[in-house]
Design a protein around this motif. Structure first.
Motif, PDB file in Angstrom:
ATOM      1  N   GLU A 248       0.889  -1.170  -0.017  1.00  0.00           N
ATOM      2  CA  GLU A 248       0.013  -0.138  -0.027  1.00  0.00           C
ATOM      3  C   GLU A 248       0.848   1.087   0.068  1.00  0.00           C
ATOM      4  O   GLU A 248       1.853   1.506   0.592  1.00  0.00           O
ATOM      5  CB  GLU A 248      -0.882   0.025   1.224  1.00  0.00           C
ATOM      6  N   ASN A 249       0.504   2.152  -0.980  1.00  0.00           N
ATOM      7  CA  ASN A 249       1.256   3.587  -1.116  1.00  0.00           C
ATOM      8  C   ASN A 249       2.534   3.436  -1.636  1.00  0.00           C
ATOM      9  O   ASN A 249       3.193   4.392  -1.942  1.00  0.00           O
ATOM     10  CB  ASN A 249       1.569   4.159   0.332  1.00  0.00           C
ATOM     11  N   HIS A 250       2.880   2.028  -2.081  1.00  0.00           N
ATOM     12  CA  HIS A 250       4.116   1.763  -2.901  1.00  0.00           C
ATOM     13  C   HIS A 250       3.988   1.327  -4.139  1.00  0.00           C
ATOM     14  O   HIS A 250       4.839   1.156  -4.977  1.00  0.00           O
ATOM     15  CB  HIS A 250       5.049   1.208  -2.124  1.00  0.00           C
ATOM     16  N   GLY A 251       2.997   0.516  -4.210  1.00  0.00           N
ATOM     17  CA  GLY A 251       2.632  -0.075  -5.385  1.00  0.00           C
ATOM     18  C   GLY A 251       3.470  -1.641  -5.585  1.00  0.00           C
ATOM     19  O   GLY A 251       3.469  -2.113  -4.360  1.00  0.00           O
ATOM     20  N   ARG A 252       3.795  -1.839  -6.777  1.00  0.00           N
ATOM     21  CA  ARG A 252       4.457  -3.288  -7.039  1.00  0.00           C
ATOM     22  C   ARG A 252       5.677  -3.180  -6.637  1.00  0.00           C
ATOM     23  O   ARG A 252       6.648  -2.186  -6.878  1.00  0.00           O
ATOM     24  CB  ARG A 252       4.382  -3.632  -8.296  1.00  0.00           C
ATOM     25  N   VAL A 253       6.319  -3.954  -5.472  1.00  0.00           N
ATOM     26  CA  VAL A 253       7.620  -4.025  -4.945  1.00  0.00           C
ATOM     27  C   VAL A 253       8.266  -5.425  -5.184  1.00  0.00           C
ATOM     28  O   VAL A 253       7.457  -6.475  -4.968  1.00  0.00           O
ATOM     29  CB  VAL A 253       7.581  -3.509  -3.460  1.00  0.00           C
ATOM     30  N   PHE A 254       9.513  -5.322  -5.314  1.00  0.00           N
ATOM     31  CA  PHE A 254      10.197  -6.617  -5.585  1.00  0.00           C
ATOM     32  C   PHE A 254      10.737  -7.055  -3.843  1.00  0.00           C
ATOM     33  O   PHE A 254      11.218  -6.402  -3.211  1.00  0.00           O
ATOM     34  CB  PHE A 254      11.436  -6.578  -6.197  1.00  0.00           C
ATOM     35  N   LYS A 255      10.445  -8.095  -3.613  1.00  0.00           N
ATOM     36  CA  LYS A 255      10.591  -8.705  -2.258  1.00  0.00           C
ATOM     37  C   LYS A 255      11.718  -9.712  -2.517  1.00  0.00           C
ATOM     38  O   LYS A 255      11.514 -10.901  -2.751  1.00  0.00           O
ATOM     39  CB  LYS A 255       9.437  -9.154  -1.232  1.00  0.00           C
ATOM     40  N   LYS A 256      13.067  -9.568  -1.976  1.00  0.00           N
ATOM     41  CA  LYS A 256      14.006 -10.617  -2.069  1.00  0.00           C
ATOM     42  C   LYS A 256      13.512 -12.068  -1.363  1.00  0.00           C
ATOM     43  O   LYS A 256      12.853 -11.813  -0.253  1.00  0.00           O
ATOM     44  CB  LYS A 256      15.317 -10.264  -1.675  1.00  0.00           C
TER      45      LYS A 256
END
Length: 263
Positions: A182-190
């Motif tokens: 939320e508030n950051h959109g699509r994020v890569f999680k290692k």
């Protein structure tokens, strides 16, 4: 939460031999066995396979491989295929000799009528670099490996044994995932599933496992001691991965006695 891992079907990427008598029955059962895609040229073994041993052999007779790809079918099939096409048929050096690379991937390298278990033993024991595609979802079923055999874990065990004897290199690819924050959109999680406390402190129940005195947790702990590369599904066929894989190809094998925990 969006960080929770979802359970996946634990269908393994490979099946190893359970009974040596299977070899004797192969010809008789060929008509009953499902057919597989025709293997790439030079991938047909011309000699019997030592089912239980893992002695590395590079005979130059067409039954050796540059790379072996270990993966969980239900979670990482697409990544494995991308990797296969990136690494196959490229000019490289192996111990200072020029070669064209060959890659063992079940979809393309199992012969018609060949039992899966024989094919995978052949592929793993005759490969120079074993590439492990490790995603968080792929290792979830290993939490129950004391009760239910897991063939991906079995390949980890055999790869570590071979590595300890100085007969191969291992390249772990730690696959992360994209999540919505939320508030950051699509994020890569290692990849972050390094907590081995979720794995049982009991041996693997697979009848082909050599780890009778080693727990599943110890095997996974040893696996995570290896230096890996962080990747995403859409970057697994990257220049970084290719450089690392080909660099290992020309690097001498070395014994690693700290991984010698097999009987």
């Amino acid at each position: 939460s969006c960080f929770d891992l979802q359970k996946q079907d634990s269908r393994p990427s490979s099946v190893f031999a359970y009974e040596h008598k299977l070899v004797m029955k192969t010809e008789k059962n060929k008509k009953l066995l499902p057919t597989h895609p025709k293997p790439l040229a030079g991938h047909q073994a011309e000699r019997p396979i030592d089912l239980l041993g893992l002695e590395h052999r590079q005979s130059g007779n067409g039954d050796s491989y540059s790379f072996f790809i270990n993966y969980r079918v239900t979670t990482d099939r697409d990544s494995a295929e991308k990797l296969y096409w990136m690494l196959t048929g490229r000019e490289s050096k192996q111990h200072s000799k020029k070669i064209k690379t060959t890659v063992f991937l079940d979809k393309y390298c199992l012969s018609a009528g060949e039992p899966w278990d024989l094919g995978f033993v052949k592929g793993l024991q005759n490969s120079s670099v074993i590439i492990l595609i490790i995603s968080e979802n792929a290792i979830q079923s290993i939490r129950n490996a004391d009760l239910k055999p897991d063939n991906v874990l079995l390949e980890y065990e055999y790869a570590l044994e071979k590595y300890s004897k100085g007969k191969c290199h291992i390249l772990p690819l730690l696959v992360g995932e994209y999540i919505y924050v939320e508030n950051h959109g699509r994020v890569f999680k290692k990849f972050g599933a390094f907590d081995v406390s979720i794995f049982p402190e009991l041996p693997h129940c697979h009848e082909m496992s050599k780890c009778e005195n080693i727990t599943v947790r110890q095997t996974m702990s040893n696996l995570f001691k290896l230096q890996g590369i962080s990747v995403a599904n859409d970057t697994i066929a990257s220049e970084q991965v290719m450089k690392a894989a080909f660099s290992l190809m020309d690097h001498p094998f070395q014994e690693h006695p700290e991984f010698s925990f097999f009987s």
